[in-house]
Motif scaffolding. Structure first.
Motif, short mmCIF file in Angstrom:
data_model
loop_
_atom_site.label_atom_id
_atom_site.label_comp_id
_atom_site.label_asym_id
_atom_site.label_seq_id
_atom_site.Cartn_x
_atom_site.Cartn_y
_atom_site.Cartn_z
N TRP A 156 4.49 11.30 -2.54
CA TRP A 156 4.41 9.89 -2.20
C TRP A 156 3.47 9.63 -1.03
CZ3 TRP A 156 5.34 6.34 -5.48
CH2 TRP A 156 6.25 6.56 -6.51
N GLY A 162 6.00 2.09 -8.28
CA GLY A 162 6.08 2.85 -7.04
C GLY A 162 6.60 2.05 -5.86
N VAL A 196 3.04 0.22 1.88
CA VAL A 196 2.18 -0.07 0.74
C VAL A 196 2.97 -0.83 -0.30
CG1 VAL A 196 0.82 0.92 -1.14
CG2 VAL A 196 0.77 1.98 1.14
N LEU A 199 7.03 3.52 -2.02
CA LEU A 199 5.86 3.22 -1.20
C LEU A 199 6.17 2.29 -0.03
CD1 LEU A 199 3.18 2.81 -4.00
CD2 LEU A 199 3.29 4.65 -2.29
N TYR A 210 5.83 3.54 3.42
CA TYR A 210 4.45 3.76 3.88
C TYR A 210 3.71 2.45 4.11
CZ TYR A 210 5.26 8.62 2.61
OH TYR A 210 5.78 9.90 2.53
N ALA A 248 0.42 7.04 -1.44
CA ALA A 248 0.18 5.98 -0.45
C ALA A 248 -1.23 6.07 0.12
CB ALA A 248 1.22 6.07 0.67
#
Length: 275
Positions: free
Chosen positions: A138, A261, A270, A265, A268, A142
């Motif tokens: 992951w 995702g 994102v 995510l 992060y 990201a």
């Protein structure tokens, strides 16, 4: 997979990425079925059959079956097997660490994904190996959202492994991620570690299969007599996680995750955007 040369990257339109997302959806459903089927006393061949049934019911085809003569729908790698394990009569036992890798083709477009699980009572060391591998995946996904070079993905994976595990786990260098689209394996290579060569420039339309493989011992591997199954020479256990990911003008979308995702995510910063 063997490394590819850099030329020949296939860039997709957003409409083509949408079609790839359907291949990703079938791939994810097939892996769901495989993971659900896995258990103590279940053969790897039975797990393979569960995934094959899902792909067949969707009107899709396996991109593993027949690939350079490969004889199954999935690669199922157990314990010291790193990747490309051939399903068959082997029955899983409690504590086995199992990596399941598979893909589907829909209207000529490919999906590819892998997951690792522990069957029955788990050794905490195996759980940690799988967890770190998944987290590293992951981190790489990201990084793809803002990467300028494909090598930025490998650097992010490398850093995440170090952050979480120090030097306890090794990142295999002989097996890497790849481009994906009208073929399962395309340029560019996607390294899972930091390298001097930062790789190809990232552009909208690029679709990549990002797939770190970590081992709990030495990095040396060998291929068994079946010509496919990769094992660690020292018998150390291995984990493998993979997703196919698209990057377009407005962001990234994880093609083989049901939510693109989003859940993973978020940590992060994102937010995936559908093509």
């Amino acid at each position: 997979m063997a490394p590819f040369a850099r030329p020949g990257i296939e860039y997709k339109t957003r409409e083509q990425m949408t079609r790839m997302a359907e291949a990703g959806r079938v791939t994810s459903a097939a892996l769901d079925a495989a993971v659900a089927a896995a258990g103590i006393g279940v053969s790897t061949g039975e797990i393979d059959a569960a995934a094959a049934a899902v792909i067949r019911a969707a009107g899709a085809t396996s991109n593993f079956l027949g690939y350079h003569g490969y004889p199954a729908t999935l690669c199922i790698s157990v314990n010291q097997q790193v990747v490309h394990g051939i399903p068959g009569e082997h029955r899983l036992a409690g504590g086995d660490l199992v990596s399941i890798d598979g893909g589907a083709i829909v209207d000529g477009w490919h999906g590819d994904s892998a997951r690792t699980l522990v069957v029955g009572a788990a050794d905490p060391a195996d759980v940690e190996l799988s967890r770190v591998t998944e987290e590293a995946l992951w981190a790489g996904v990201a990084a793809f959202a803002t990467a300028t070079r494909v090598g930025d993905i490998g650097a992010a994976i490398d850093d995440r492994v170090t952050d979480l595990a120090g030097e306890r786990f090794g990142i295999l260098e002989d097996y890497v991620g790849h481009g994906i689209g009208t073929a399962m394996h395309q340029p560019p290579d996607v390294l899972n570690y930091r390298a001097r060569d930062r790789g190809a420039k990232v552009r909208p339309g690029m679709c990549l299969a990002i797939e770190p493989m970590l081992v709990a011992g030495g990095l040396e591997t060998t291929v068994l007599e079946d010509g496919w199954t990769v094992v660690t020479v020292d018998g150390a256990r291995a984990a493998h996680w993979e997703h196919s990911v698209a990057r377009h003008e407005d962001g990234i979308w994880v093609l083989t995750a049901s939510d693109g995702g989003a859940a993973r995510l978020a940590a992060y910063g994102v937010t995936p955007v559908a093509p």
